[in-house]
Structures are given as structure tokens and as C-alpha cells.
Design an enzyme around this catalytic site. Structure first.
Site: not given
Ligand code: MN
Length: 150
Positions: A62, A64, A68, A102, A116
Site C-alpha cells: 500500500e 498513503h 511510517h 511499502h 510503528c
Molecule cells: Mn502503511
């Protein structure tokens, strides 16, 4: 004693009064991943989460707009970030920049557990279209990574 001030670590990478949750509720593809929210009270701008991928499992591929910040806490594996694949092990740090593809994969021999940090307020992940997936697979290292479980 207020148990919310200190949550003792438990066996198996768990913590007192922290639920082990499903990784994702939607239909995004992943395999054998759990999620624990360690810090994420209302009013905090960020959340600290612990994810664990079982041996040979993987997170969703995914991207976005939010970033992270990841610290590997258990085991070993590999991650795809952008157009590169990296071997990762305990205490390595991984930065995933905005809008960068990623995916994290545990090795066959061990789980891959990681902390995370994410924004509490974050955009929904995007999944690759068939065209984007085909473009990614044109890089041999990424192709091999993505086909590891097929
Ligand atoms: Mn992610």
C-alpha cells in the site's frame, strides 16, 4: 495502583490491558498479521502500534500520504519501500516516506514484529492498480519480493 500508568510487558510481545486486534478490517490483501495499539489516547497527535507478522506472512502492499516510522522489535524479514527491497532485523529503523509503496514480510523462520508510529489522523491507504503492480514487477528485485508467497 493505576494500571494505565504502567502496563507490564507480558510473554509473547504483549502488554497488560492491550488487546490483540485484527490487522485490518477491510478486504485489503495481507497474511497473518496482528495489531496492538500501545499509545493512542484522544488528544495525542500520534499513535504507537505494535504489529506482528507470523512466519512467511506479510502486510498489505500500500501507499498513503502519512508516513511510517518503524522499529523492528522481534525477528527478521524484508521490506519493500519505494523501488528497493531491504533485509531487516531486530532494532533496525525503517522510514516510509509519503505516497511510497511499502510492504513488510516476515522470514520463513521467524515472525516479524515492529513498532510503528503513525499520525492519529491519517488518510486511507491506497492499493496498487493492476497497471501499477505490473510496473512494480518490472524491477527484478521487487518482482522476486512480491512473488515470494505465490
Ligand atoms: Mn502503511
Amino acid at each position: 495502583m493505576n494500571s494505565r500508568i504502567v502496563r507490564k510487558a507480558l510473554a509473547g510481545f504483549r502488554w497488560q490491558d492491550v488487546d490483540v486486534l485484527a490487522y485490518k478490517a477491510d478486504a485489503a490483501p495481507f497474511r497473518d498479521v496482528t495489531r496492538q495499539v500501545l499509545f493512542g489516547d484522544a488528544g495525542q497527535a500520534s499513535q504507537l502500534r505494535y504489529f506482528e507478522v507470523a512466519p512467511n506472512g506479510h502486510t498489505t502492499l500500500e501507499r498513503h500520504a502519512h508516513t511510517h516510522a518503524v522499529m523492528i522489535l522481534r525477528g527478521a524479514g524484508r521490506c519493500l519501500v519505494g523501488d528497493a527491497v531491504f533485509a531487516i532485523e531486530t532494532f533496525d529503523l525503517v522510514t516510509v516516506p509519503p505516497l511510497t509503496w511499502h510492504q513488510f514480510r516476515a522470514s520463513i523462520e521467524s515472525p516479524l514484529g515492529f513498532l510503528c508510529i503513525v499520525d492519529a489522523d491519517r488518510d486511507r491507504p491506497q492499493l496498487p492498480t493492476p497497471v501499477e503492480l505490473r510496473q512494480m514487477r518490472e524491477l527484478p528485485a521487487i518482482r522476486a519480493f512480491l512473488e515470494a508467497d505465490s
